[in-house]
Design an enzyme around this catalytic site. Sequence first.
Site, mmCIF file in Angstrom:
data_model
loop_
_atom_site.group_PDB
_atom_site.id
_atom_site.type_symbol
_atom_site.label_atom_id
_atom_site.label_comp_id
_atom_site.label_asym_id
_atom_site.label_seq_id
_atom_site.Cartn_x
_atom_site.Cartn_y
_atom_site.Cartn_z
ATOM 1 N N HIS A 130 -0.015 62.437 63.778
ATOM 2 C CA HIS A 130 0.506 61.274 64.483
ATOM 3 C C HIS A 130 -0.419 60.815 65.607
ATOM 4 C CE1 HIS A 130 1.746 63.840 67.898
ATOM 5 N NE2 HIS A 130 2.052 64.719 66.952
ATOM 6 N N ASP A 131 -0.538 59.489 65.726
ATOM 7 C CA ASP A 131 -1.228 58.837 66.835
ATOM 8 C C ASP A 131 -2.733 59.073 66.848
ATOM 9 O OD1 ASP A 131 1.284 57.852 68.163
ATOM 10 O OD2 ASP A 131 1.634 60.007 68.331
ATOM 11 N N GLY A 143 -2.454 65.872 66.554
ATOM 12 C CA GLY A 143 -2.010 64.602 67.104
ATOM 13 C C GLY A 143 -2.908 64.062 68.200
#
Length: 260
Positions: free
Chosen positions: A119-120, A137
Site C-alpha cells: 500500500h501507498d 508500504g
Amino acid sequence: MIHPTAIVDPGAELGKDVTVGPYAVIGPKVTIGDGCSVGSHAVVESHVRMGKGNRIHSFASVGAIPQDLKYRGEETWVEMGDGNIVREFVTVNRGTAGGGGVTSIGNNTLLMAYCHLAHDCRVGSRVIMANAATLAGHVTVEDGAIIGGLTGVHQFVRIGALCIVGALSGVSQDVPPYVTAVVARPQRGYALYGLNLVGLKRARFPEGTIAALKQAFKIIFRAEVPMRDALAQAEAELPPLPEVLHLIGFVRSTKRGVLR
C-alpha cells in the site's frame, strides 16, 4: 476480445482493443485504457485506474485491499500509467487513507514474476523489479531504478533514480540516486559500491555530469567527515548540475538514513 469465461463488472470501463483472457476477473470502479491486456486468471479487483498499453499477465493481482490492519474499507486506489508489464503472480495493493490513498506506477515499468507492491508505494517510470522483489508500504522508487530479485525493501525507504540494488539485499535505509548497492544482512563494510556507470551511460548522461557525480560520490560517501559537512563541501565545490543537486537533496532529506 473478452473471453466468454472472464467476469467483467458492469461498472468497469474498458478502452479500445482491450484483451481479457480466460477466467480473468475485472471488478467495479476499474478503468483500463486502450490496448491493454489482462491474462488468464488475473484479477483486477477494484479501484484501479490504468492507462494505455499495459500487460497484466496470468495470475497477477492488481487492486486488492492493502495488507494493513488499520485499513477499514475506505476508498483508495491503484493508479498506473502506460506501457507497464506486470508478470505472473505479481501483487499490487491499493493505498490507505493514512498514506495518501494511492499506490502508483509510472510508465514503461517492468514488474517480474512474484513481485509485491504494498500500500501507498510510489514507483516511477522505467523501473525494473526482478523476480520476487518486495516493497513494504510507503516505499518510493524513483525513475529508472533497478531492484534485484528476492530483495526486500523496508517501509518508507526511498530508492533513488537510476540506481541498482543487487539481488538478495535487505534494504532498511534510503538508497541514493545513481549508485550500485548490495545490502547484506547483517551489513558488513560498505553497502554502496560506486556509481551505476553502465546505467548512466545508457541513459546518455554527458561525461561532464558523470565526472561530477563521481566526485560527489567520493565527497559524500567516502570522506571521513560528518554527513552535514560532506554535503556542504559537495555544494561548494561541485557545479550545480541538476543531477548533482538531486543527489545532494536526496541525501539531505532522508528520514531513515542513507546507505554508505
